[in-house]
Scaffold this motif. Structure first.
Motif, PDB file in Angstrom:
ATOM      1  N   ASP A   3       0.606  -1.079  -0.225  1.00  0.00           N
ATOM      2  CA  ASP A   3      -0.106  -0.517  -0.047  1.00  0.00           C
ATOM      3  C   ASP A   3       0.349   1.064  -0.301  1.00  0.00           C
ATOM      4  OD1 ASP A   3      -2.571  -0.991   0.454  1.00  0.00           O
ATOM      5  OD2 ASP A   3      -2.423  -0.779   2.111  1.00  0.00           O
ATOM      6  N   LEU A   4       0.638   2.522  -0.839  1.00  0.00           N
ATOM      7  CA  LEU A   4       0.778   3.785  -0.499  1.00  0.00           C
ATOM      8  C   LEU A   4       0.097   4.314   0.164  1.00  0.00           C
ATOM      9  CD1 LEU A   4       2.388   5.770  -1.597  1.00  0.00           C
ATOM     10  CD2 LEU A   4       0.910   6.157  -3.603  1.00  0.00           C
ATOM     11  N   VAL A   5      -0.342   4.843   1.177  1.00  0.00           N
ATOM     12  CA  VAL A   5      -0.974   6.290   1.945  1.00  0.00           C
ATOM     13  C   VAL A   5      -0.585   7.155   1.793  1.00  0.00           C
ATOM     14  CG1 VAL A   5      -1.825   6.219   4.297  1.00  0.00           C
ATOM     15  CG2 VAL A   5      -1.265   3.584   3.902  1.00  0.00           C
ATOM     16  N   VAL A   6      -1.039   7.935   1.162  1.00  0.00           N
ATOM     17  CA  VAL A   6      -1.107   9.130   0.988  1.00  0.00           C
ATOM     18  C   VAL A   6      -2.075  10.326   1.898  1.00  0.00           C
ATOM     19  CG1 VAL A   6      -1.268  11.471  -0.264  1.00  0.00           C
ATOM     20  CG2 VAL A   6      -0.217   8.989  -1.616  1.00  0.00           C
ATOM     21  N   LEU A   7      -1.533  10.892   3.135  1.00  0.00           N
ATOM     22  CA  LEU A   7      -1.439  11.381   4.086  1.00  0.00           C
ATOM     23  C   LEU A   7      -1.756  13.524   3.278  1.00  0.00           C
ATOM     24  CD1 LEU A   7      -0.252  10.279   6.909  1.00  0.00           C
ATOM     25  CD2 LEU A   7      -2.216   9.641   6.253  1.00  0.00           C
ATOM     26  N   TYR A   8      -2.810  13.635   2.928  1.00  0.00           N
ATOM     27  CA  TYR A   8      -2.969  15.416   2.951  1.00  0.00           C
ATOM     28  C   TYR A   8      -3.361  16.080   4.165  1.00  0.00           C
ATOM     29  CZ  TYR A   8      -3.328  13.623  -1.890  1.00  0.00           C
ATOM     30  OH  TYR A   8      -2.906  13.100  -2.826  1.00  0.00           O
ATOM     31  N   LEU A  54      -4.778  16.174   9.452  1.00  0.00           N
ATOM     32  CA  LEU A  54      -5.018  15.406   8.718  1.00  0.00           C
ATOM     33  C   LEU A  54      -7.003  16.304   7.681  1.00  0.00           C
ATOM     34  CD1 LEU A  54      -3.685  11.850   8.760  1.00  0.00           C
ATOM     35  CD2 LEU A  54      -2.373  14.388   7.675  1.00  0.00           C
ATOM     36  N   TYR A  55      -6.062  15.927   6.376  1.00  0.00           N
ATOM     37  CA  TYR A  55      -7.684  16.664   5.813  1.00  0.00           C
ATOM     38  C   TYR A  55      -8.548  14.894   4.982  1.00  0.00           C
ATOM     39  CZ  TYR A  55     -11.688  18.568   2.890  1.00  0.00           C
ATOM     40  OH  TYR A  55     -13.139  19.155   1.802  1.00  0.00           O
ATOM     41  N   LEU A  56      -7.640  14.356   4.251  1.00  0.00           N
ATOM     42  CA  LEU A  56      -7.614  13.554   3.521  1.00  0.00           C
ATOM     43  C   LEU A  56      -7.074  12.108   3.775  1.00  0.00           C
ATOM     44  CD1 LEU A  56     -10.151  12.916   0.388  1.00  0.00           C
ATOM     45  CD2 LEU A  56      -7.292  12.661   0.475  1.00  0.00           C
ATOM     46  N   ILE A  57      -7.438  10.988   3.358  1.00  0.00           N
ATOM     47  CA  ILE A  57      -6.186  10.222   3.502  1.00  0.00           C
ATOM     48  C   ILE A  57      -6.608   8.680   2.418  1.00  0.00           C
ATOM     49  CG2 ILE A  57      -5.645   7.409   4.981  1.00  0.00           C
ATOM     50  CD1 ILE A  57      -5.917   8.983   6.973  1.00  0.00           C
ATOM     51  N   ALA A  58      -5.185   8.648   1.426  1.00  0.00           N
ATOM     52  CA  ALA A  58      -5.641   8.091   0.077  1.00  0.00           C
ATOM     53  C   ALA A  58      -4.815   7.173   0.424  1.00  0.00           C
ATOM     54  CB  ALA A  58      -5.518   8.873  -0.686  1.00  0.00           C
ATOM     55  N   VAL A  59      -5.899   5.428   0.030  1.00  0.00           N
ATOM     56  CA  VAL A  59      -4.893   4.251   0.392  1.00  0.00           C
ATOM     57  C   VAL A  59      -4.626   3.401  -1.002  1.00  0.00           C
ATOM     58  CG1 VAL A  59      -4.611   2.108   0.982  1.00  0.00           C
ATOM     59  CG2 VAL A  59      -4.974   3.757   2.426  1.00  0.00           C
ATOM     60  N   LEU A  60      -3.442   3.857  -2.234  1.00  0.00           N
ATOM     61  CA  LEU A  60      -3.720   2.897  -3.419  1.00  0.00           C
ATOM     62  C   LEU A  60      -2.742   1.669  -3.061  1.00  0.00           C
ATOM     63  CD1 LEU A  60      -3.369   6.018  -3.132  1.00  0.00           C
ATOM     64  CD2 LEU A  60      -2.392   6.022  -5.796  1.00  0.00           C
ATOM     65  N   THR A  61      -3.530   0.798  -3.386  1.00  0.00           N
ATOM     66  CA  THR A  61      -3.372  -1.159  -3.252  1.00  0.00           C
ATOM     67  C   THR A  61      -2.993  -1.448  -4.407  1.00  0.00           C
ATOM     68  OG1 THR A  61      -4.412  -0.997  -1.379  1.00  0.00           O
ATOM     69  CG2 THR A  61      -3.904  -2.922  -2.818  1.00  0.00           C
ATOM     70  N   PHE A  62      -1.321  -2.355  -4.173  1.00  0.00           N
ATOM     71  CA  PHE A  62      -0.835  -2.793  -5.390  1.00  0.00           C
ATOM     72  C   PHE A  62       0.004  -4.287  -5.261  1.00  0.00           C
ATOM     73  CE2 PHE A  62      -0.319   2.309  -6.441  1.00  0.00           C
ATOM     74  CZ  PHE A  62      -0.486   2.048  -7.671  1.00  0.00           C
ATOM     75  N   ASP A  63       0.254  -4.604  -6.200  1.00  0.00           N
ATOM     76  CA  ASP A  63       0.412  -6.027  -5.725  1.00  0.00           C
ATOM     77  C   ASP A  63       1.898  -6.335  -5.042  1.00  0.00           C
ATOM     78  OD1 ASP A  63      -1.563  -7.313  -7.465  1.00  0.00           O
ATOM     79  OD2 ASP A  63       0.074  -7.213  -8.937  1.00  0.00           O
ATOM     80  N   SER A  64       2.730  -4.997  -5.261  1.00  0.00           N
ATOM     81  CA  SER A  64       4.301  -4.965  -4.364  1.00  0.00           C
ATOM     82  C   SER A  64       4.642  -3.890  -3.708  1.00  0.00           C
ATOM     83  CB  SER A  64       5.057  -6.630  -4.787  1.00  0.00           C
ATOM     84  OG  SER A  64       5.336  -5.496  -6.343  1.00  0.00           O
ATOM     85  N   MET A  65       6.053  -3.967  -3.228  1.00  0.00           N
ATOM     86  CA  MET A  65       6.581  -2.636  -2.927  1.00  0.00           C
ATOM     87  C   MET A  65       6.845  -2.165  -5.328  1.00  0.00           C
ATOM     88  SD  MET A  65       6.025  -1.445  -0.215  1.00  0.00           S
ATOM     89  CE  MET A  65       8.060  -0.388   0.192  1.00  0.00           C
ATOM     90  N   ALA A  66       7.114  -3.309  -5.781  1.00  0.00           N
ATOM     91  CA  ALA A  66       8.306  -3.100  -6.970  1.00  0.00           C
ATOM     92  C   ALA A  66       7.293  -2.682  -7.953  1.00  0.00           C
ATOM     93  CB  ALA A  66       8.616  -3.722  -7.364  1.00  0.00           C
ATOM     94  N   ALA A  67       5.625  -2.894  -7.171  1.00  0.00           N
ATOM     95  CA  ALA A  67       5.601  -2.620  -8.981  1.00  0.00           C
ATOM     96  C   ALA A  67       4.811  -1.202  -7.824  1.00  0.00           C
ATOM     97  CB  ALA A  67       4.078  -3.070  -8.349  1.00  0.00           C
ATOM     98  N   ILE A  68       4.986  -0.535  -6.674  1.00  0.00           N
ATOM     99  CA  ILE A  68       4.473   1.554  -6.605  1.00  0.00           C
ATOM    100  C   ILE A  68       5.591   1.702  -7.502  1.00  0.00           C
ATOM    101  CG2 ILE A  68       4.901   2.275  -4.400  1.00  0.00           C
ATOM    102  CD1 ILE A  68       3.211   0.559  -2.856  1.00  0.00           C
TER     103      ILE A  68
END
Length: 102
Positions: A3-8, A54-68
């Motif tokens: 996962d990539l977690v983006v904290l706005y 924090l205003y918004l949290i986005a979570v982007l899911t991929f197969d692996s760290m390499a995929a990110i």
């Protein structure tokens, strides 16, 4: 999975942030190669101590760290990353981690 977690953080103009994020940024991000899932928080974000900066949290899911890494090295990834400063006026933090079912 990974996962990539983006904290706005709270933007200077929340209404402008919301419109830009929904109309422009989400469609860009959904083009990231290898993206499996994209979720965002809904409503106010709280902590055990009370309100959060924090205003918004986005979570982007991929197969692996390499995929990110591959996604953000792609042309779509470069465009998506370059778009963030156009609307994230309150600042942004990102974290990456692998996930496991427990």
């Amino acid at each position: 999975m990974a996962d990539l977690v983006v904290l706005y953080k709270t933007p200077t103009d929340p209404a402008t942030f919301d419109k830009y994020y929904a109309d422009i940024h989400i469609p860009l991000a959904k083009k990231l190669p290898g993206l499996r899932k994209y979720t965002v928080s809904k409503g106010p974000i709280a902590t055990p101590a009370g309100p959060s900066p924090l205003y918004l949290i986005a979570v982007l899911t991929f197969d692996s760290m390499a995929a990110i890494g591959a996604a953000f090295a792609s042309p779509e990834g470069k465009v998506t990353a370059a778009d963030v400063p156009k609307f994230a006026t309150g600042g942004v933090e990102m974290s990456f981690f692998e996930t496991a079912e427990v």
